[in-house]
Design a protein around this motif. Sequence first.
Motif, short mmCIF file in Angstrom:
data_model
loop_
_atom_site.label_atom_id
_atom_site.label_comp_id
_atom_site.label_asym_id
_atom_site.label_seq_id
_atom_site.Cartn_x
_atom_site.Cartn_y
_atom_site.Cartn_z
N THR A 332 0.84 -1.20 0.00
CA THR A 332 0.00 0.00 0.00
C THR A 332 0.87 1.25 0.00
OG1 THR A 332 -1.80 -1.15 1.15
CG2 THR A 332 -1.79 1.26 1.27
N ILE A 333 1.93 1.21 0.77
CA ILE A 333 2.85 2.35 0.83
C ILE A 333 3.47 2.61 -0.55
CG2 ILE A 333 4.98 3.24 1.88
CD1 ILE A 333 4.31 1.48 4.33
N LYS A 334 3.85 1.53 -1.22
CA LYS A 334 4.48 1.66 -2.55
C LYS A 334 3.49 2.14 -3.61
CE LYS A 334 7.58 -2.17 -1.42
NZ LYS A 334 7.88 -3.60 -1.70
N ALA A 335 2.21 1.90 -3.37
CA ALA A 335 1.19 2.29 -4.36
C ALA A 335 0.76 3.74 -4.23
CB ALA A 335 -0.03 1.38 -4.21
N ILE A 336 1.11 4.39 -3.11
CA ILE A 336 0.65 5.77 -2.87
C ILE A 336 1.08 6.72 -3.99
CG2 ILE A 336 0.83 7.77 -1.33
CD1 ILE A 336 -0.91 5.46 -0.29
N GLU A 337 2.35 6.70 -4.33
CA GLU A 337 2.83 7.67 -5.34
C GLU A 337 2.16 7.48 -6.70
OE1 GLU A 337 6.94 9.67 -7.07
OE2 GLU A 337 7.08 7.91 -5.77
N PRO A 338 2.11 6.25 -7.27
CA PRO A 338 1.45 6.12 -8.57
C PRO A 338 -0.03 6.47 -8.54
CG PRO A 338 2.14 3.96 -7.73
CD PRO A 338 2.79 5.00 -6.88
N ILE A 339 -0.70 6.19 -7.43
CA ILE A 339 -2.11 6.58 -7.31
C ILE A 339 -2.24 8.10 -7.28
CG2 ILE A 339 -4.15 6.53 -5.81
CD1 ILE A 339 -3.20 3.73 -4.88
N TYR A 340 -1.36 8.71 -6.50
CA TYR A 340 -1.34 10.19 -6.41
C TYR A 340 -1.09 10.82 -7.78
CZ TYR A 340 0.59 14.80 -5.26
OH TYR A 340 0.87 16.15 -5.21
N GLU A 341 -0.11 10.28 -8.50
CA GLU A 341 0.22 10.83 -9.82
C GLU A 341 -0.92 10.63 -10.80
OE1 GLU A 341 2.68 12.69 -10.56
OE2 GLU A 341 3.82 12.46 -8.69
N TYR A 342 -1.61 9.50 -10.70
CA TYR A 342 -2.74 9.23 -11.59
C TYR A 342 -3.84 10.26 -11.40
CZ TYR A 342 -7.05 7.07 -13.26
OH TYR A 342 -8.26 6.85 -13.90
N TYR A 343 -4.23 10.50 -10.16
CA TYR A 343 -5.31 11.45 -9.91
C TYR A 343 -4.88 12.89 -10.16
CZ TYR A 343 -8.73 8.04 -8.43
OH TYR A 343 -9.63 7.01 -8.43
N LYS A 344 -3.61 13.15 -9.91
CA LYS A 344 -3.11 14.50 -10.21
C LYS A 344 -3.18 14.77 -11.71
CE LYS A 344 1.23 15.92 -9.55
NZ LYS A 344 2.51 16.28 -8.92
N SER A 345 -2.90 13.75 -12.52
CA SER A 345 -2.95 13.91 -13.98
C SER A 345 -4.37 14.15 -14.47
CB SER A 345 -2.37 12.67 -14.67
OG SER A 345 -3.24 11.55 -14.53
N LEU A 346 -5.37 13.74 -13.66
CA LEU A 346 -6.77 13.97 -14.01
C LEU A 346 -7.29 15.30 -13.47
CD1 LEU A 346 -8.30 10.41 -13.31
CD2 LEU A 346 -7.55 11.36 -15.50
N GLY A 347 -6.40 16.07 -12.84
CA GLY A 347 -6.78 17.38 -12.33
C GLY A 347 -7.29 17.38 -10.90
N TYR A 348 -7.03 16.32 -10.16
CA TYR A 348 -7.49 16.26 -8.77
C TYR A 348 -6.49 16.89 -7.81
CZ TYR A 348 -11.52 13.24 -9.56
OH TYR A 348 -12.74 12.76 -9.95
N ARG A 349 -7.03 17.44 -6.74
CA ARG A 349 -6.21 17.85 -5.61
C ARG A 349 -6.59 16.98 -4.42
NH1 ARG A 349 -8.70 20.76 -1.62
NH2 ARG A 349 -10.78 21.58 -2.06
#
Length: 366
Positions: A332-349
Amino acid sequence: MKRSINLFIMLVVFALSTTSAPKVYAESSIDSSTDNPDPDLNKEDTITSKDNSGEENPMPDENNFSDENAVPDENNSGDEHAMPAENNSDEENPISAKNNSSEENAMPVENNSSDENAVPVENNSSEENAMPVENNSSDENAMPTENNSSEDINSLENTSEKVAYFTFDDGPTSGITSQLLDELNRLNIKATFFVVGKEIIDKEYILKRIYSEGHSIGLHTYSHDYKKIYSSPETFLTEMQKTSDYINEILGIDANIKFIRFPGGSAGKLNQAFYDQIKACGYTIFDWNVNLEDGVRPDASVEELVNNAKKVSNKMTERIILAHCNLTNDNTIKAIEPIYEYYKSLGYRFDVINNETKEYYYKFNK
């Protein structure tokens, strides 16, 4: 002497009668070898061979017995005239495929489909109009929840603002929660921790760190014991208050925490009377519409967790992401960054849940 001559004549007659037997056997064998002999078969072309008993057995020529339109069965079945259909039906005109699978241009048998105009799907789905999913994953809008509820969600209005909330249940735990805080700090992400009261014992320093680093703290009961907490609304609410009091004691302030999460989610547990009691205590409820499924599958790969994070249960703009910080949630810890980057690329904060955030809960029967 006369007796010897008569005996010789009898032997000659017997020998002559036995030499004509093969022809009679070969002719009758045409009728017995198959139920549907080819009418154009030349009986004189029958091939014979001897078996171990010395008796002659006619061997029908494979080609002589095949019907002009018959397709030979590749599995060498005994009936050379049988037309092997894909579904082994007794249709008069079934179409056989070379490798027993459906040919690209194969004509479907009329009575095999309930819809005469149905188009067979490439992936052999039983659904007539099913669209094959490219990666065979579940529908992107399916909501995988811990209790497998497919209920819609009330409240939390759909706004044009794209906000995502990382929420972590079941902590604090030694090791994992601290590592998770390190990762969130590195990425400058603020998250929400729904803590279990009994888990705080001997890990008070982690709770203080969660608070001091700007994350929010929600209530997730004291015992996390399903049988106990769901025995009555009163027990459930008592556990929430006990956890809140313990947090205040450790932090040395009145944190006034009023947002809660049901262990396992509220679906199937919440009803109108229970909801009214929760509201009377001033609490707001938070379920989720994105589920990493790391609670039921802590051993899931990072890639699986990230893919789960992309599946949303409804058309709401907001994303409340359910994750866990148990002792087994390393990936779960390792997945945080790619999940964050994915939603950031969709315009999420990313933001935290607090007492002012509109609640988000599954529908229940009134």
